[in-house]
Every structure is written in structure tokens, then in C-alpha cells.
Motif scaffolding. Structure first.
Motif, PDB file in Angstrom:
ATOM      1  N   GLU A 152      36.048  43.944  37.396  1.00  0.00           N
ATOM      2  CA  GLU A 152      36.853  45.437  37.350  1.00  0.00           C
ATOM      3  C   GLU A 152      36.935  45.001  39.293  1.00  0.00           C
ATOM      4  OE1 GLU A 152      35.933  49.261  36.127  1.00  0.00           O
ATOM      5  OE2 GLU A 152      37.919  49.966  37.109  1.00  0.00           O
ATOM      6  N   LEU A 153      35.331  45.345  40.114  1.00  0.00           N
ATOM      7  CA  LEU A 153      36.114  44.888  41.376  1.00  0.00           C
ATOM      8  C   LEU A 153      36.803  44.324  41.656  1.00  0.00           C
ATOM      9  CD1 LEU A 153      32.566  46.390  42.047  1.00  0.00           C
ATOM     10  CD2 LEU A 153      35.065  47.807  42.748  1.00  0.00           C
ATOM     11  N   ARG A 154      36.199  42.974  41.163  1.00  0.00           N
ATOM     12  CA  ARG A 154      36.980  41.822  41.649  1.00  0.00           C
ATOM     13  C   ARG A 154      38.670  41.951  41.619  1.00  0.00           C
ATOM     14  NH1 ARG A 154      33.235  37.988  40.265  1.00  0.00           N
ATOM     15  NH2 ARG A 154      33.036  38.611  38.695  1.00  0.00           N
ATOM     16  N   GLN A 155      38.594  42.239  40.325  1.00  0.00           N
ATOM     17  CA  GLN A 155      39.735  42.458  40.038  1.00  0.00           C
ATOM     18  C   GLN A 155      40.647  43.263  40.917  1.00  0.00           C
ATOM     19  OE1 GLN A 155      42.450  41.251  37.431  1.00  0.00           O
ATOM     20  NE2 GLN A 155      43.657  41.520  39.230  1.00  0.00           N
ATOM     21  N   ARG A 156      40.281  44.191  41.660  1.00  0.00           N
ATOM     22  CA  ARG A 156      40.787  45.311  42.226  1.00  0.00           C
ATOM     23  C   ARG A 156      41.340  44.043  43.457  1.00  0.00           C
ATOM     24  NH1 ARG A 156      38.004  50.406  43.649  1.00  0.00           N
ATOM     25  NH2 ARG A 156      37.713  50.552  40.867  1.00  0.00           N
ATOM     26  N   PHE A 157      40.423  43.487  43.979  1.00  0.00           N
ATOM     27  CA  PHE A 157      40.379  42.904  45.509  1.00  0.00           C
ATOM     28  C   PHE A 157      41.440  41.753  45.493  1.00  0.00           C
ATOM     29  CE2 PHE A 157      38.299  39.388  47.811  1.00  0.00           C
ATOM     30  CZ  PHE A 157      37.942  39.993  49.035  1.00  0.00           C
ATOM     31  N   VAL A 158      41.516  41.238  44.191  1.00  0.00           N
ATOM     32  CA  VAL A 158      42.578  40.421  44.377  1.00  0.00           C
ATOM     33  C   VAL A 158      44.072  40.646  44.404  1.00  0.00           C
ATOM     34  CG1 VAL A 158      43.527  38.263  42.437  1.00  0.00           C
ATOM     35  CG2 VAL A 158      41.259  38.683  42.558  1.00  0.00           C
ATOM     36  N   ASP A 159      43.944  41.597  43.614  1.00  0.00           N
ATOM     37  CA  ASP A 159      45.176  43.235  43.554  1.00  0.00           C
ATOM     38  C   ASP A 159      45.573  43.141  45.222  1.00  0.00           C
ATOM     39  OD1 ASP A 159      45.084  42.257  40.692  1.00  0.00           O
ATOM     40  OD2 ASP A 159      44.499  44.228  39.741  1.00  0.00           O
ATOM     41  N   MET A 160      44.648  42.922  45.773  1.00  0.00           N
ATOM     42  CA  MET A 160      44.890  43.921  47.129  1.00  0.00           C
ATOM     43  C   MET A 160      45.182  42.044  48.027  1.00  0.00           C
ATOM     44  SD  MET A 160      41.975  46.896  48.667  1.00  0.00           S
ATOM     45  CE  MET A 160      41.090  46.454  47.725  1.00  0.00           C
ATOM     46  N   LEU A 161      44.565  41.157  47.952  1.00  0.00           N
ATOM     47  CA  LEU A 161      44.546  40.133  48.547  1.00  0.00           C
ATOM     48  C   LEU A 161      46.143  39.851  48.329  1.00  0.00           C
ATOM     49  CD1 LEU A 161      41.269  37.537  48.328  1.00  0.00           C
ATOM     50  CD2 LEU A 161      42.083  39.130  50.531  1.00  0.00           C
ATOM     51  N   ASN A 214      51.029  39.579  36.062  1.00  0.00           N
ATOM     52  CA  ASN A 214      50.344  39.953  34.629  1.00  0.00           C
ATOM     53  C   ASN A 214      51.310  40.774  34.989  1.00  0.00           C
ATOM     54  OD1 ASN A 214      49.932  40.568  32.003  1.00  0.00           O
ATOM     55  ND2 ASN A 214      48.339  38.920  32.108  1.00  0.00           N
ATOM     56  N   GLU A 215      52.438  40.882  33.837  1.00  0.00           N
ATOM     57  CA  GLU A 215      53.052  42.212  34.117  1.00  0.00           C
ATOM     58  C   GLU A 215      52.424  43.517  32.770  1.00  0.00           C
ATOM     59  OE1 GLU A 215      56.179  42.528  35.391  1.00  0.00           O
ATOM     60  OE2 GLU A 215      55.820  44.802  35.386  1.00  0.00           O
ATOM     61  N   ASP A 216      51.555  42.237  31.310  1.00  0.00           N
ATOM     62  CA  ASP A 216      51.173  43.069  30.549  1.00  0.00           C
ATOM     63  C   ASP A 216      49.755  44.194  30.983  1.00  0.00           C
ATOM     64  OD1 ASP A 216      53.096  42.537  29.050  1.00  0.00           O
ATOM     65  OD2 ASP A 216      51.836  40.622  28.007  1.00  0.00           O
ATOM     66  N   ARG A 217      49.201  43.302  31.899  1.00  0.00           N
ATOM     67  CA  ARG A 217      47.955  43.917  32.637  1.00  0.00           C
ATOM     68  C   ARG A 217      48.266  45.232  34.161  1.00  0.00           C
ATOM     69  NH1 ARG A 217      43.859  41.336  34.234  1.00  0.00           N
ATOM     70  NH2 ARG A 217      44.470  39.870  35.090  1.00  0.00           N
ATOM     71  N   GLY A 218      49.645  44.825  34.128  1.00  0.00           N
ATOM     72  CA  GLY A 218      49.532  45.125  35.663  1.00  0.00           C
ATOM     73  C   GLY A 218      48.455  44.751  36.816  1.00  0.00           C
ATOM     74  N   HIS A 219      48.277  43.663  36.403  1.00  0.00           N
ATOM     75  CA  HIS A 219      47.320  42.877  37.342  1.00  0.00           C
ATOM     76  C   HIS A 219      48.031  41.689  38.106  1.00  0.00           C
ATOM     77  CE1 HIS A 219      44.308  45.660  37.992  1.00  0.00           C
ATOM     78  NE2 HIS A 219      44.685  46.224  36.369  1.00  0.00           N
ATOM     79  N   TYR A 220      47.099  40.851  38.703  1.00  0.00           N
ATOM     80  CA  TYR A 220      47.030  39.608  39.123  1.00  0.00           C
ATOM     81  C   TYR A 220      46.388  38.923  38.410  1.00  0.00           C
ATOM     82  CZ  TYR A 220      50.392  40.180  42.663  1.00  0.00           C
ATOM     83  OH  TYR A 220      51.613  40.148  44.040  1.00  0.00           O
ATOM     84  N   ASP A 221      46.495  37.658  37.015  1.00  0.00           N
ATOM     85  CA  ASP A 221      45.707  36.946  37.231  1.00  0.00           C
ATOM     86  C   ASP A 221      45.332  35.504  37.809  1.00  0.00           C
ATOM     87  OD1 ASP A 221      45.839  37.671  33.890  1.00  0.00           O
ATOM     88  OD2 ASP A 221      47.466  35.817  33.639  1.00  0.00           O
ATOM     89  N   PHE A 222      44.375  35.453  37.842  1.00  0.00           N
ATOM     90  CA  PHE A 222      43.450  34.053  38.651  1.00  0.00           C
ATOM     91  C   PHE A 222      42.337  33.400  38.210  1.00  0.00           C
ATOM     92  CE2 PHE A 222      39.511  35.600  39.277  1.00  0.00           C
ATOM     93  CZ  PHE A 222      39.528  37.894  38.791  1.00  0.00           C
ATOM     94  N   GLY A 223      42.107  31.897  38.499  1.00  0.00           N
ATOM     95  CA  GLY A 223      41.717  31.284  38.030  1.00  0.00           C
ATOM     96  C   GLY A 223      39.949  31.436  37.373  1.00  0.00           C
ATOM     97  N   GLU A 224      38.943  30.525  36.687  1.00  0.00           N
ATOM     98  CA  GLU A 224      37.951  30.517  36.460  1.00  0.00           C
ATOM     99  C   GLU A 224      37.108  30.677  38.252  1.00  0.00           C
ATOM    100  OE1 GLU A 224      35.534  31.277  33.715  1.00  0.00           O
ATOM    101  OE2 GLU A 224      37.297  32.235  33.259  1.00  0.00           O
ATOM    102  N   LEU A 225      35.814  30.986  38.238  1.00  0.00           N
ATOM    103  CA  LEU A 225      35.101  30.486  38.977  1.00  0.00           C
ATOM    104  C   LEU A 225      33.628  29.284  39.034  1.00  0.00           C
ATOM    105  CD1 LEU A 225      35.250  34.096  41.018  1.00  0.00           C
ATOM    106  CD2 LEU A 225      36.468  32.245  41.933  1.00  0.00           C
ATOM    107  N   ASP A 226      33.545  28.847  39.956  1.00  0.00           N
ATOM    108  CA  ASP A 226      32.876  28.222  39.753  1.00  0.00           C
ATOM    109  C   ASP A 226      31.283  27.960  39.854  1.00  0.00           C
ATOM    110  OD1 ASP A 226      30.796  26.137  40.007  1.00  0.00           O
ATOM    111  OD2 ASP A 226      31.558  24.904  41.231  1.00  0.00           O
TER     112      ASP A 226
END
Lengths: 327, 102
Positions: free
Chosen positions: A235-244, A263-275
Motif C-alpha cells: 500500500e505504501l509503495r503504491q502511494r509512493f508511485v502515485d506521488m512520483l 489505471n482508471e478502475d483502481r484509481g492508481h498507477y500500475d507499475f511493473g514487477e520489481l527484481d
């Protein structure tokens, strides 16, 4: 030393009245203070978390200290010194908070320089360019703030209070980093390239600062139940990406993740898998700078021994002369 | 040179509680604590640690061992219960609400 004010007496863990009182405090969103009874696991978790946090501040001085002598202007040099000084201060607030749980500072120092304790993996990445000072401020301190703001409401009083102070100071860190990148992005082609290359390196490691995905983070749930942690890693990571993402647009910089999309449905930015293999490698000590960071910290500690000794004997002598209390 | 784990060099600096006055006319407020070998160093360290952004005009340091505290476990019996004593607050007196300057 007065047990009432700092070094809380560690009482028996089998204390049903204590447990009841502790549960009540948590249920009421109240704070636990050093003299309160607390479960051994709660104490242990907090000692680990707070001391790791303190170590991160102390080790975190190194990647930036690397650039103090080479900062591009006197202004930037002064800013960088102020920031590094803040980090030393943050380390001290946090060591003090950890000490209220019954661990002494020398033990924590030893755990750091012997590698027994961890610190944030992010500081095991090197800082080869000036733009890295920008990326650290914007991305690393940005992620840290995201993580730390909820910690101001942590159930353990001394930790929460330390975090309030730290968060207040940390916002300048992020802004000055953003400003460094902004100036580079408004500069020459080579400067823009330097900023972009730096963000390319720091983006993913900064996202990993929130820790592994919730399903791979076994301690998270207990920490949430104890009101130490308030939000899950994801949740925190998502919050961070949304700000970035909007901030990156203002910079005119590209975040190195082609999967980023609104992502309109989620109301958040999607982002890729991390290594996460890389994350585990660095955690296991095989990052770019693990050995250097600890070795340098150890040397600083050992080289400072004579200063501590001199201060101590001076204080002892003065105590004898004036009758002032020394320890 | 010392090596880690050498208990002979273990720090035993005293703990000091730090109080900061943010400006003249205000109370000293507890800011935090620190370790220092003597009071002079404690004041200097307190300045560096707690007043980097003009938070204060004056500092007190007090040896933590000199503080006597009430027993936190006895707060129920030690502090008078405010229950049933609402009359100690101005808000208790509702009949005077419409009266100006009261």
C-alpha cells in the motif's frame, strides 16, 4: 541511572495484568511508554526496527558525505552538510528511543560494525555522479518519508516522538533533491542525461525500500496488530508511485518502468514487477558497497575512541574538582 | 585502539534530559535526552542535536538521575479523579452562556 526516566526495568513477561493493560492501550489507540509492561516480542521487534532505523541514518551519511567536497557550489555544499548533519541527529534520536527499551548504545554500535544488525539496503548502492544527490533526496528520502509519516503514530511513544521530529526535518531533504534534479533537467544535454541516468539507477531500489510484497513479509501482520506499522508494504509503495509519476512529469524525467500507466478502475498507477532477487542479494551483503559502508563506519568508530576517552577523563577530573555528577 | 566488544572501553556517559525555551516568555519544554560526559558538553550537544533550526534561545540540561517521577502504575490512585467534578471547568456553567463578557 534512574530507571523511571530512561532505562525501563524489564519486567516478567508472564504478567496477565500487564498484558491486559497493554491490550487496552492498543485497543484505545493509546501509546505505550518505556515503563509500561510490554510483551517480550513487542520489545524485541521494536529494538530491531528502531536500531536498524538508527543504523540506516548513520550509514546513510556515507553516500552523501562522498559528495560534500565535490559539490558544485558553496550553496550546495552547505545544504549537503546540513542534510548529513540532520542524519547524524536522526540517528541519535533513534538510538535514544531504542535505549528506552533496555539495549545500550555500545551494543547497538557493535551490532552495526560487526554486521550483526542490518540497515536499509538502499545505502549499499554507490553514488558515482552528482545527480545521485538529487535522486537520493527525491526518491530515497521521498520513500523514507512515505514510510515514516505513519510511524509518527506508532504505538511506542518514544519512537513516535522521534519520528515526528525526523519527519519535520526530512521534508527539506526531499525538496533539495528534487531541486538538484530540476536544475540539471533545465541545464545542458549532458546534465539532463546525467539526471536521467541517475534516476534510472535509483528508481527500483527506492521502491524496494518499502520491503517485500505483503505476502512475503511475515512480520508485517504482527507489527500491524501491535500498531507499530500502520500500512502494508504494498500500500505504501503504491502511494509512493502515485506521488512520483506527476513529479517526474514536472521534472521531465522518465521513470524507468514501461509498465507505469494510470489505471482508471483502481484509481492508481500500475507499475511493473520489481527484481526481488536483487533485493535479497543486497540484503545478503552482496550489494555494491556493503563491505565499504561497514568498514568505514568501523574505522570512524575506532578512530574516535581517543576522543571519547579524552572527554570521559576530562569529565571525571572535573567531577572530582567540582563534585559535579558525572555518571 | 579498541576493538568492538571490549567492555573495558564501554561508554558510561551520563544521561541528560534536555529542555528548550523557544523564545523569551515561554516555558522550557522537554525536547529529548542525550548522553554526555559532563554538563558543559551536554549543553553543547543539546544545541547541536535539538536547535539546528532556531528552535530555541536557551537550553537546560538536567541529569536524568536527578529527576524524581511519580509512579506511572499508580496514576489511578495518585491523581485525583476528575469524574463528577465538572464544576471545576468553566463549561459547566451553562446558564451564563448568553451573558456578555463572562
Amino acid at each position: 541511572m534512574n530507571p523511571v526516566t530512561e532505562q525501563a526495568e524489564i519486567r516478567s513477561d508472564n504478567d496477565t495484568a500487564g498484558q491486559r493493560r497493554f491490550d487496552e492501550l492498543l485497543a484505545n489507540e493509546d501509546r505505550v511508554e518505556p515503563t509500561d509492561w510490554m510483551p517480550a516480542g513487542y520489545r524485541k521487534t521494536l529494538i530491531r526496527q528502531i536500531s536498524q532505523h538508527a543504523h540506516s541514518e548513520i550509514i546513510g551519511m556515507q553516500p552523501e558525505g562522498n559528495w560534500i567536497t565535490r559539490a558544485p557550489s558553496l550553496k550546495r555544499k552547505a545544504i549537503l552538510m546540513a542534510k548529513v548533519q540532520d542524519e547524524a541527529g536522526h540517528g541519535l534520536y533513534l538510538y535514544s528511543a531504542a535505549q528506552t527499551l533496555g539495549i545500550d548504545r555500545e551494543t547497538m554500535f557493535e551490532q552495526l560494525i560487526t554486521g550483526a544488525a542490518r540497515y536499509s539496503s538502499i545505502f549499499n548502492y554507490t553514488t558515482p555522479t552528482w545527480a545521485d544527490m538529487g535522486s537520493i533526496g527525491w526518491l530515497v528520502d521521498g520513500a523514507a518519508i512515505c514510510n515514516q509519516v505513519p510511524l509518527c503514530r506508532c504505538s511506542y511513544g518514544p519512537y513516535g516522538r522521534a519520528m515526528v521530529r525526523i519527519c519535520k526535518e526530512e521534508s527539506f531533504h526531499q525538496r533539495q533533491g528534487f531541486e538538484i534534479l530540476l536544475e540539471l533537467m533545465n541545464g545542458t544535454g549532458a546534465q539532463r542525461a546525467m539526471a536521467q541516468e541517475s534516476v534510472n539507477r535509483w528508481y527500483a531500489p527506492a521502491l524496494m525500500m518499502f520491503g517485500p510484497p505483503d505476502e512475503d513479509s511475515p512480520n508485517s501482520q504482527q507489527s500491524m496488530a501491535w500498531n507499530i506499522k500502520r500500512f502494508g508494504n504494498d500500500e505504501l509503495r503504491q502511494r509512493f508511485v502515485d506521488m512520483l509519476v506527476p513529479q517526474a512529469e514536472i521534472l521531465g524525467i522518465t521513470l524507468p518502468d514501461p509498465a507505469i500507466a494510470w489505471n482508471e478502475d483502481r484509481g492508481h498507477y500500475d507499475f511493473g514487477e520489481l527484481d526481488w532477487d536483487e533485493f535479497r542479494e543486497v540484503l545478503a551483503g552482496r550489494g555494491q558497497a556493503n563491505a565499504v559502508r561497514v568498514a568505514r563506519r568501523r574505522r570512524a568508530h575506532e578512530d574516535g575512541a581517543w576522543v571519547r576517552e579524552a572527554a570521559r577523563s576530562y569529565a571525571d577530573r572535573r567531577a572530582n574538582e567540582t563534585g559535579e555528577l558525572a555518571s | 585502539m579498541t576493538s568492538p566488544g571490549d567492555s573495558g572501553t564501554r561508554e558510561t556517559w551520563a544521561l541528560w534530559e534536555v529542555f528548550i525555551r523557544s523564545s523569551r516568555g515561554l516555558s522550557y519544554v522537554h525536547a529529548g535526552s542525550l548522553h554526555a560526559p559532563d554538563s558543559e558538553m551536554a549543553v553543547r550537544n543539546a544545541r547541536d542535536l535539538y536547535t539546528r533550526r532556531g528552535e530555541g534561545v536557551s537550553i537546560w540540561v538536567v541529569p536524568a538521575s536527578a529527576i524524581t517521577a511519580s509512579d506511572p502504575d499508580a496514576r489511578g490512585s495518585f491523581f485525583e479523579s476528575p469524574k463528577g467534578k465538572e464544576y471545576r471547568h468553566a463549561t459547566y456553567y451553562t446558564k451564563t452562556e448568553s451573558v456578555p463578557h463572562l
